[in-house]
Enzyme design. Structure first.
Site, short mmCIF file in Angstrom:
data_model
loop_
_atom_site.label_atom_id
_atom_site.label_comp_id
_atom_site.label_asym_id
_atom_site.label_seq_id
_atom_site.Cartn_x
_atom_site.Cartn_y
_atom_site.Cartn_z
N HIS A 221 0.79 -1.17 -0.08
CA HIS A 221 -0.02 0.02 0.05
C HIS A 221 0.82 1.37 -0.04
CE1 HIS A 221 -3.40 2.52 1.76
NE2 HIS A 221 -3.89 1.98 0.64
N LYS A 223 3.47 4.38 -1.22
CA LYS A 223 3.46 4.99 -2.34
C LYS A 223 4.72 6.04 -2.18
CE LYS A 223 -1.19 5.23 -1.04
NZ LYS A 223 -1.54 3.97 -1.30
N ASP A 228 17.15 10.47 -8.15
CA ASP A 228 18.45 10.86 -7.89
C ASP A 228 18.75 10.81 -6.65
OD1 ASP A 228 18.79 10.71 -10.57
OD2 ASP A 228 18.98 13.02 -10.99
N HIS A 403 -9.51 11.01 1.02
CA HIS A 403 -8.55 9.90 0.92
C HIS A 403 -7.37 10.24 1.51
CE1 HIS A 403 -5.72 6.82 -0.98
NE2 HIS A 403 -7.12 6.16 -0.77
N ASP A 410 -1.24 19.39 18.55
CA ASP A 410 -0.66 20.65 19.01
C ASP A 410 -0.07 21.89 18.21
OD1 ASP A 410 -1.66 19.45 21.19
OD2 ASP A 410 0.31 18.99 22.23
#
Length: 485
Positions: A221, A223, A228, A403, A410
């Site tokens: 899941h 991403k 570089d 999503h 704080d």
């Protein structure tokens, strides 16, 4: 009739025995064990079909491959970083000092080094994200590493692929990891031309088909994009047209992603390398973990953000990201603002939220107003109803599909990543989050939350009390399945 009764009783007995053997042959926590027994016992045959999709764990050989890819040795990189990059004090130093316990916890639990002086940009719109990502990929000179749960064969998917093909043709090292379930409909041959041009592409852990794999759990899941070794992206967006608001079902897609320039890219790079080497044993990334190496170059960035990149998954004995959420919640003295498409927390997180609310902390949680998975959405509604009773403010985002997976505490600490506030992200899927020590970024997260409130509806206890008995029944039933959703 006696024979009919005997046959029925025999079927029930066989089903019960099969259910017990199926559930107990693999180690699970108590909640998941009872949930699966409930499903398998009360839904004969259908329950076992459901289990084949949702209940099965990773094959032991694949889990071994992941565990074999040990943590990357970054000590020398960090030593040089501390000498060359972190001599100057930054505005984040006081925040890091106040949250030193959390930083130490991540170092001990996940070997997550604390990176300083990063330049971070929060991105909440898909068009802006892909624009920035395309610009950075165009500038790549050495390598582009891409890892996504969803990489669809649609317009934006083809646009990303064509750009990667262009870079591969230029001699840039291009590697792509995707999850076959999350990218359902995308065939392996989609990446053939990239391979012909010298690039690499592989489904996570070698699973080429969501159909033949027949397993919903233990998905990649994460991403991640690393360019570089200097610029990296992570967050909630995937690659697909729906993330650009092109889906009639979801409408506008509200998500949160991060662009990171600085040494924090090392952590995302190391996460990608481990996932890649566990997946493609024939074309591994042979890294040299010296300062200034190709994959871990010394990067001097004029930034002020300190952060730790933390990963978790079923290959780890510790639920690292959940521990981070718990630490954030327990440290709050003023406010806890959470955005998540799914609200299915376990008892430890529920107790922490309840304790914070009882302590006078301003706890707010924002969820979507529409479902993308029916049972998951009903379970989310159940827990939202429970939280509202405790005085926690629940908002339904009305302007599209929410999503984003964020938390801000704080106005000082925050988290942005791929992990939802649910069982699946805590222990069933492979996730990655950035935990941020920077008042400026935290306050920016608060500003984003406040802007989203203007597009949301506050859910009151009266609203929940007026729900129909049938809707409440569906919520209560879905909640029983929470450990396996």
């Amino acid at each position: 009739m006696n024979w009919v009764h005997i046959i029925i009783e025999l079927i029930i007995a066989i089903n019960l025995i099969a259910a017990v053997i199926t559930v107990f042959r693999e180690k699970r926590d108590i909640a998941a064990t009872w949930a699966w027994l409930l499903v398998l016992f009360f839904l004969p045959v259908i329950g076992f079909v459901f289990y084949s999709f949702v209940g099965r764990k990773l094959p032991k050989n694949k889990m071994f491959q992941l565990k074999k890819e040990t943590k990357l040795e970054l000590e020398r990189v960090l030593e040089r970083q501390s000498k060359e990059l972190n001599n100057d004090h930054t505005e984040a130093d006081k925040v890091v000092e106040d949250a030193s316990g959390m930083a130490t916890m991540f170092m001990n639990a996940d070997s997550a080094f604390l990176s300083h002086r990063n330049r971070v940009k929060l991105i909440t719109d898909g068009k802006e994200l892909f624009h920035d990502m395309f610009v950075d990929i165009e500038k790549a000179k050495k390598h582009v590493h891409v890892e996504f749960y969803t990489f669809y064969d649609d317009q934006i998917g083809r646009d990303v692929l064509h750009l990667l093909e262009k870079k591969a043709k230029e001699g840039v090292e291009v590697r792509v990891l995707w999850d076959s379930w999350g990218s359902m409909g995308t065939k392996n041959k989609f990446f053939n031309h990239l391979r012909e041009l010298g690039g690499y592409a592989a489904p996570f852990l070698g699973t080429h088909s969501a159909v033949t794999d027949f397993r919903l759990n233990f998905r990649d899941h994460r991403k991640i994009v690393v360019i570089d070794g200097q610029v990296a992206y992570t967050g909630g967006f995937n690659i697909g047209d729906q993330y650009l608001g092109r889906s009639k079902k979801f409408g506008y897609w509200r998500d949160t992603h991060m662009r990171i320039a600085g040494s924090a890219a090392y952590s995302l790079q190391s996460r990608f390398v481990r996932d890649w080497n566990a997946t493609d044993r024939e074309n591994p990334i042979n890294t040299v973990f010296d300062p200034g190496s190709e994959y871990f170059p010394v990067v001097k960035v004029n930034g002020n953000t300190s952060l730790q990149v933390v990963s978790s998954g079923p290959d780890s004995e510790v639920e690292n990201i959940k521990l981070g959420y718990l630490k954030l919640i327990s440290s709050a003295t003023r406010s806890i603002w959470i955005q998540s498409p799914y609200l299915i927390p376990d008892d430890s997180v529920l107790d922490a939220l309840h304790t914070a609310a009882l302590s006078g902390v301003d706890v707010r949680i924002m969820i979507p107003h529409m479902p993308d998975h029916v049972f998951v959405y009903r379970a989310t509604q159940y827990y939202a109803r429970q939280c509202a009773k405790w005085g926690i403010q629940i908002y339904n985002y009305d302007a599209g599909f929410l999503h984003a997976k964020t938390m801000v505490v704080d106005g000082k600490l925050g988290s942005v990543g791929s992990a939802n506030m649910d069982f699946r992200s805590f222990k069933l899927n492979f996730e990655v989050n950035a935990f941020i020590y920077d008042e400026k970024i935290a306050q920016e997260l608060e500003g984003i939350f406040k802007a989203d409130i203007q597009k949301s509806t506050l859910q009151t206890t009266e609203m929940y009390d007026n729900q129909s008995w049938w809707l409440r029944f569906k919520q209560d039933f879905s909640r029983l399945l929470s450990p396996i959703l």
